[in-house]
Write an enzyme that holds these catalytic residues in place. Sequence first.
Site, PDB file in Angstrom:
ATOM      1  N   THR A 163       0.836  -1.206   0.000  1.00 10.84           N
ATOM      2  CA  THR A 163       0.000   0.000   0.000  1.00 10.84           C
ATOM      3  C   THR A 163       0.869   1.254   0.000  1.00 10.84           C
ATOM      4  O   THR A 163       0.642   2.179  -0.793  1.00 10.84           O
ATOM      5  CB  THR A 163      -0.945  -0.011   1.232  1.00 10.84           C
ATOM      6  OG1 THR A 163      -1.757  -1.189   1.153  1.00 10.84           O
ATOM      7  CG2 THR A 163      -1.818   1.224   1.280  1.00 10.84           C
ATOM      8  N   ASN A 182      -5.362  -8.730  -8.319  1.00 13.23           N
ATOM      9  CA  ASN A 182      -5.509  -9.427  -7.038  1.00 13.23           C
ATOM     10  C   ASN A 182      -6.827 -10.199  -6.909  1.00 13.23           C
ATOM     11  O   ASN A 182      -6.922 -11.128  -6.130  1.00 13.23           O
ATOM     12  CB  ASN A 182      -5.381  -8.439  -5.876  1.00 13.23           C
ATOM     13  CG  ASN A 182      -6.207  -7.206  -6.068  1.00 13.23           C
ATOM     14  OD1 ASN A 182      -6.030  -6.467  -7.033  1.00 13.23           O
ATOM     15  ND2 ASN A 182      -7.132  -6.969  -5.164  1.00 13.23           N
ATOM     16  N   GLN A 193       0.787  -8.886  -6.419  1.00 15.23           N
ATOM     17  CA  GLN A 193       0.291 -10.251  -6.643  1.00 15.23           C
ATOM     18  C   GLN A 193       1.204 -11.033  -7.578  1.00 15.23           C
ATOM     19  O   GLN A 193       1.248 -12.263  -7.528  1.00 15.23           O
ATOM     20  CB  GLN A 193      -1.135 -10.234  -7.211  1.00 15.23           C
ATOM     21  CG  GLN A 193      -2.180  -9.774  -6.220  1.00 15.23           C
ATOM     22  CD  GLN A 193      -2.424 -10.735  -5.065  1.00 15.23           C
ATOM     23  OE1 GLN A 193      -2.174 -11.934  -5.173  1.00 15.23           O
ATOM     24  NE2 GLN A 193      -2.901 -10.224  -3.944  1.00 15.23           N
ATOM     25  N   HIS A 197       4.386 -10.179   2.299  1.00 14.65           N
ATOM     26  CA  HIS A 197       3.492 -11.183   2.905  1.00 14.65           C
ATOM     27  C   HIS A 197       2.707 -12.006   1.884  1.00 14.65           C
ATOM     28  O   HIS A 197       1.967 -12.912   2.256  1.00 14.65           O
ATOM     29  CB  HIS A 197       2.549 -10.530   3.925  1.00 14.65           C
ATOM     30  CG  HIS A 197       1.455  -9.680   3.361  1.00 14.65           C
ATOM     31  ND1 HIS A 197       0.155 -10.120   3.292  1.00 14.65           N
ATOM     32  CD2 HIS A 197       1.454  -8.427   2.863  1.00 14.65           C
ATOM     33  CE1 HIS A 197      -0.598  -9.149   2.784  1.00 14.65           C
ATOM     34  NE2 HIS A 197       0.165  -8.118   2.512  1.00 14.65           N
ATOM     35  N   THR A 248      12.592   4.463  11.190  1.00 14.60           N
ATOM     36  CA  THR A 248      13.595   3.472  11.572  1.00 14.60           C
ATOM     37  C   THR A 248      13.397   2.193  10.766  1.00 14.60           C
ATOM     38  O   THR A 248      12.276   1.680  10.674  1.00 14.60           O
ATOM     39  CB  THR A 248      13.491   3.174  13.084  1.00 14.60           C
ATOM     40  OG1 THR A 248      13.674   4.400  13.774  1.00 14.60           O
ATOM     41  CG2 THR A 248      14.528   2.155  13.537  1.00 14.60           C
ATOM     42  N   CYS A 298     -16.076  -5.771   1.731  1.00 13.43           N
ATOM     43  CA  CYS A 298     -17.145  -5.522   2.692  1.00 13.43           C
ATOM     44  C   CYS A 298     -16.675  -4.392   3.591  1.00 13.43           C
ATOM     45  O   CYS A 298     -15.691  -4.524   4.292  1.00 13.43           O
ATOM     46  CB  CYS A 298     -17.366  -6.777   3.520  1.00 13.43           C
ATOM     47  SG  CYS A 298     -18.700  -6.608   4.697  1.00 13.43           S
TER      48      CYS A 298
HETATM   49  N1  PLP Z   1      -1.633  -4.238  -4.492  1.00 16.36           N
HETATM   50  C1  PLP Z   1      -2.182  -5.437  -4.697  1.00 16.36           C
HETATM   51  C2  PLP Z   1      -2.390  -5.924  -6.086  1.00 16.36           C
HETATM   52  C3  PLP Z   1      -2.553  -6.247  -3.607  1.00 16.36           C
HETATM   53  O1  PLP Z   1      -3.104  -7.439  -3.817  1.00 16.36           O
HETATM   54  C4  PLP Z   1      -2.332  -5.741  -2.291  1.00 16.36           C
HETATM   55  C5  PLP Z   1      -2.745  -6.526  -1.108  1.00 16.36           C
HETATM   56  O2  PLP Z   1      -3.624  -7.354  -1.170  1.00 16.36           O
HETATM   57  C6  PLP Z   1      -1.733  -4.484  -2.145  1.00 16.36           C
HETATM   58  C7  PLP Z   1      -1.400  -3.763  -3.264  1.00 16.36           C
HETATM   59  C8  PLP Z   1      -1.454  -3.929  -0.772  1.00 16.36           C
HETATM   60  O3  PLP Z   1      -0.342  -4.560  -0.202  1.00 16.36           O
HETATM   61  P1  PLP Z   1      -0.119  -4.554   1.395  1.00 16.36           P
HETATM   62  O4  PLP Z   1      -1.087  -5.520   1.965  1.00 16.36           O
HETATM   63  O5  PLP Z   1       1.287  -4.989   1.575  1.00 16.36           O
HETATM   64  O6  PLP Z   1      -0.327  -3.166   1.864  1.00 16.36           O
END
Ligand code: PLP
Length: 404
Positions: A77, A156, A189, A211, A247, A335
Site C-alpha cells: 500500500t 488481485n 500479486q 506477505h 527506523t 465488505c
Molecule cells: N496491491 C495489490 C495488487 C494487492 O493485492 C495488495 C494486497 O492485497 C496491495 C497492493 C497492498 O499490499 P499490502 O497488503 O502490503 O499493503
Amino acid sequence: MGNNDIKRVYLDCAATTYVDGGVLEAMLPYFSEEFGNANSLHSFGLRAEKAVVEARSKIAGIINAKPVEIYFTSGGTEADNWAVKGVAGAHSKKGKHIITSSVEHHAVFDTCKDLEKKGFEVTYLPVDKEGTIDLGALKAAIRPDTILVSIMYANNEIGTVMPIKEAVKIVRERQEKGQKIYFHTDCVQAAGALELNVADLGVDLMSVSAHKFYGPKGIGFLYVKNGVKLERLMTGGNQERNIRGGTTNVPGVVGMAKAFELAAQRMQKNNERVGKLRDKFVERVLAEIDGVYLNGSRANRLPNNANLSFEYIEGEGMVYGLDSEGVAVSTGSACSSGSLDPSHVLLALGIPVGLANCTLRFSFGKDNTEEDVDYAVEKLKKVVKRLRDMSPLFNQLPSEKFKV
Ligand code: PLP
C-alpha cells in the site's frame, strides 16, 4: 470456530501467506541479540546495517536492479501510494494527467481518486471481459500532459496478467518523441509467480509486498529507477537515501529478502504444481455445480487464482459456510462498514452487480494438495446446496434446473 478436529484447507494465499520456516529463522536474531538501529554508528547498528545492505542487494539482484534503486516501505500500500503520489508531486509542473486501469487495487485506484480532488486528471482504462486493458486505448489516452501510467502486472481478484511489456513499449514511443512519462506497475500479486526483471519489463517503478510470498507482513519495497525524481511521502529521519523517513524494520527487511529468494528459486516448479491443482478445482466445480461462472482469463492468469461466481448465493454467506467446514476463501467483493460494495474489478469486467456479489476468490499456495482440492470441492457443494435451498429466489426456479 470451536471445532478443532476438522480439516483446515487454506485457499486464501492472495490475501496473505504464513511466514516460511527458513524466513522466520533468518529474521529471529534481528528481534533479539541483533536488535540494533541500522542508522546507529556503534557496532550494534553496523551489524544491523550490514544485514540491511545484504538484503537490499539480494532483492536488487532478483529483479535485475541496482541496490540504490530499492526503497523499503511498510508494504504494498505504501509503495503504491508513494509511486503515484510521488511522481504526481514531483512532476506536476510538466502535466497533471495520469493513466491507470479500472481494475487496480485500491492502493492505486483510491490514490488516483485522491489526486483527482487535488486537480489531477485521471483516465481509468476500461478492460475487456477477461480483465485486460486494450493497448490501443492506452495509446489513445496518452496526452501531452500525461506524466504517469500505472498498470498492475497481475490482478488481485481475478488473477489476470496484464501485457506490461507491450504497454511500456507504447509509453516509450512517446518518450522517444521527447515526452517524459513514468511507468509504474503494482507487482504485489505477481511477485512469487511471475519473473520481475525490471530491465526486461522496462518499468520505472515497481511495488512489491513480502506477505504474499511467505514473508512477513508490514514490509515491502518500491523499485525506483535511477534518475526518477519522487516527492517524499514520509518525512522524518534520513533513512532510505533521505526520502523515506522511519527506523528501518531490520527483521522485516531480512525476512523479505529471504522469502523473495526462496520464491524465485521455487517459482517454476511451484507454478506448475499449483496451476494443476487450480485447474482440477475449477474443472470439478464447473462440472459438478450448476450456475457457476469463472471470471477473468482462462489462459492468461496467475496459476494460483480461481475467481468464481455462484448464481443465487451471496458471497459472504459462502465464506462463513466454508469457514465452518474448515475451508478459508475470500469474497470477490469488499465488505466495508457493514455494507456490501460490489467489487469495482468485477463490475469493470461487465459482471452484473447481483452476480458480482455472489463471487468467491480461491487462491492456492505452495502447500496445498490434491486432497485439499477434493475436500474443498465437496464442502463447496454442501455449502452451495444449503444456501441455495434457503434462497427464496432459487426456490422459485424449476427444480430440475440446478445440479446443486
Ligand atoms: N496491491 C495489490 C495488487 C494487492 O493485492 C495488495 C494486497 O492485497 C496491495 C497492493 C497492498 O499490499 P499490502 O497488503 O502490503 O499493503
